[in-house]
Design a protein around this motif. Sequence first.
Motif, PDB file in Angstrom:
ATOM      1  N   GLN A 194       0.839  -1.188   0.000  1.00  6.31           N
ATOM      2  CA  GLN A 194       0.000   0.000   0.000  1.00  6.31           C
ATOM      3  C   GLN A 194       0.880   1.246   0.000  1.00  6.31           C
ATOM      4  OE1 GLN A 194      -3.365   0.140  -0.284  1.00  6.31           O
ATOM      5  NE2 GLN A 194      -3.241  -2.100  -0.550  1.00  6.31           N
ATOM      6  N   LYS A 228       0.576  -4.174  13.570  1.00  6.98           N
ATOM      7  CA  LYS A 228       1.037  -4.278  12.191  1.00  6.98           C
ATOM      8  C   LYS A 228       2.553  -4.488  12.165  1.00  6.98           C
ATOM      9  CE  LYS A 228      -2.676  -1.302  10.507  1.00  6.98           C
ATOM     10  NZ  LYS A 228      -3.030   0.005   9.925  1.00  6.98           N
ATOM     11  N   SER A 259       6.628   1.378   2.240  1.00  6.21           N
ATOM     12  CA  SER A 259       6.491   1.566   0.795  1.00  6.21           C
ATOM     13  C   SER A 259       7.509   2.575   0.280  1.00  6.21           C
ATOM     14  CB  SER A 259       5.078   2.048   0.443  1.00  6.21           C
ATOM     15  OG  SER A 259       4.957   3.442   0.638  1.00  6.21           O
ATOM     16  N   SER A 305       1.863   2.770   3.331  1.00  3.92           N
ATOM     17  CA  SER A 305       2.579   1.938   4.294  1.00  3.92           C
ATOM     18  C   SER A 305       3.933   2.556   4.611  1.00  3.92           C
ATOM     19  CB  SER A 305       2.776   0.531   3.729  1.00  3.92           C
ATOM     20  OG  SER A 305       3.660  -0.206   4.547  1.00  3.92           O
ATOM     21  N   LYS A 306       4.374   2.379   5.829  1.00  4.51           N
ATOM     22  CA  LYS A 306       5.668   2.928   6.246  1.00  4.51           C
ATOM     23  C   LYS A 306       6.808   2.359   5.414  1.00  4.51           C
ATOM     24  CE  LYS A 306       8.650   3.445  10.318  1.00  4.51           C
ATOM     25  NZ  LYS A 306       8.852   3.112  11.742  1.00  4.51           N
TER      26      LYS A 306
END
Length: 640
Positions: free
Chosen positions: A91, A440, A97, A94-95
């Motif tokens: 995504q 997560k 990405s 997202s951290k």
Amino acid sequence: MAILNLLEETRFEKLPVAIFANSEAASREVARRIAEVITENDNIDRNTVIGLATGATPVLLYQELVRLYREEGVSFKNVITFNLDEYYPMQPNSKQSYVTFMKEHLFNHIDIDWNNVHIPDGTLEEEQVAEYCLEYERKISLHGGIDIQILGIGRTGHIGFNEPGSAPNSGTRLVTLADLTRSDASEDFGGKENVPTKAITMGIGTVFKAKEIILMAWSHKKASIIKKAVECEISTHVPATFLQLSDKVQFVLDKGAASELTRFDTPWLVKDCVWDDELIKKAVIWLSYKVAKPILKLTEDDYNNNGMAQLATNYGPVYDINIKVFNRIQHTITGWPGGKPNVDDSQRPERAKPAIKRSLIFSPHPDDDVISMGGTFIRLSDHGHDVHVAYQTSGNTAVWDHDALRFTEFAIDFSKSRSLDTRRLEQEYRDMLKFLKSKKPNQADTEVIKTVKGLIRKGEAIAGARFVGLDDSHIHFMDLEFYELSKTETKSNYDNDIRKTKELLQEIKPNQIFTAGDFADPHGTHKVCFDILLEALKQLKLEKTDWIQDCWVWLYRGAWHEFKIHEIQMAVPLSPLEVERKRNAIFKHQSQKDYPVFPGDDSREFWVRAEDRTRETAKAYNRLGLAEYEAIEAFVRYIF
């Protein structure tokens, strides 16, 4: 003549290499080149197309580009970018990405039009990916191709995510990531099991179409793969070797990444050398291993047949060279890491006086002390030195969630067995359970969970240090701030951590310091801990602190790598019994046994790694013709 000499030095190198003193200087030069291309194209009213990489390597480059925009007016309004790759699935918010990465490090800080930014889409359904990749290629062509392509290099030799086995004419596509690549990314994802197994990447053929290609690499960690990429034959096993086929490529390296190139690692093979004692020692050790002979059995033919005729001619006879080097190596071996009292110490690595030394061991994580130098730690304690250990960080991120729950359950059960009120503790436990069920990958723990994990590691560290022979007053927990802050923010100011380190040093006033010397990863905890300690020592020296002038600093290394034999200045041999005692000290760190949270690319347990590493060092000494020991812990003195 200078050109001829350079060609001779670089004759093993199959593509152009530019080497800089450090990654900062190299990054400034690459940024200057990008700015130059942008300006040239702006002057003819043409867009500039740049291929961008992610990871630790280009971070300094992007910082410099941001500076050029803010301070020197370099505009990115006419710049179009195509990123090399993206994890799949992923995504964009997202951290982990690469969309997030590029925004944080570059795009949010310059005047680029977001419509001109292209990053592979990790949200697609898999059946859509093939057509998407073709369209990615078409967009690059539509914009006239890439003017300048920035690359990093992975330890598998991958460029982009073109892993071993990739074809030189490959295009943008979905690929499966190598196990080593996923291991290297494990810390970003909170464990390798959370790292995606696939990625979308530009192909090697796509990269080749760029008008200019710059591959950047920093630190000794990349040195071995750089040597393969630059000097070895083209092979699908090392995709970066395909760059040798391009006449538009340049490798930009710092000294660490270039250190294993022939002209630096074994310069006698490519040029006449200025021989000093250190280079002679390195060369003779290399020759001993190459011809598989002990040092004292090396002959003039061995020298002449292996590129060392100049050394033999200028400093021979060779037996005299052998004797000198053999003695130097032999003098590194000592069973007295704190110095042997009442003896001539002129040929010993440590001073004889004071006979009882204040020794301070800095341990970045709560187990580095016993893993890396547990035998020496035990020897110092057994010899009656005033030994202290300082654990610089809590190490709480390296504890499994289920261990945090298990210890909390123990605390509840123990409290109940003593008829204590457990209501608050049980509520904390329920909150922990709720959080962990929805946690997560790589999400920061709650403060309560951090505390529990930190206490687990603290208890283990105390148990290990007590086992070695320390009392609790000699065990120090520093909890340096950077360790927690680095998980939530970029922090370049370590003033509080430096102050705390200075206070501990002033309290103990050590005669000798042992600290981690793992510099391969410039962004790792060990390196930051060392930098903080070094700055503290430098400040104390400037302040003319009395004890600092007689304080020696010894570097040790961790469970993965050892110093090269020619670098070692103190070698502490261990008996079989001491190896066993060291192993038992490591076993006190139960949360790190069996399978640690961040194992790296080595599946062995830490105690196995440590024993194998020190056993290999002992064997290496033995192959040179020195005595056979069970194990050897190695140290290098650092002059500050």
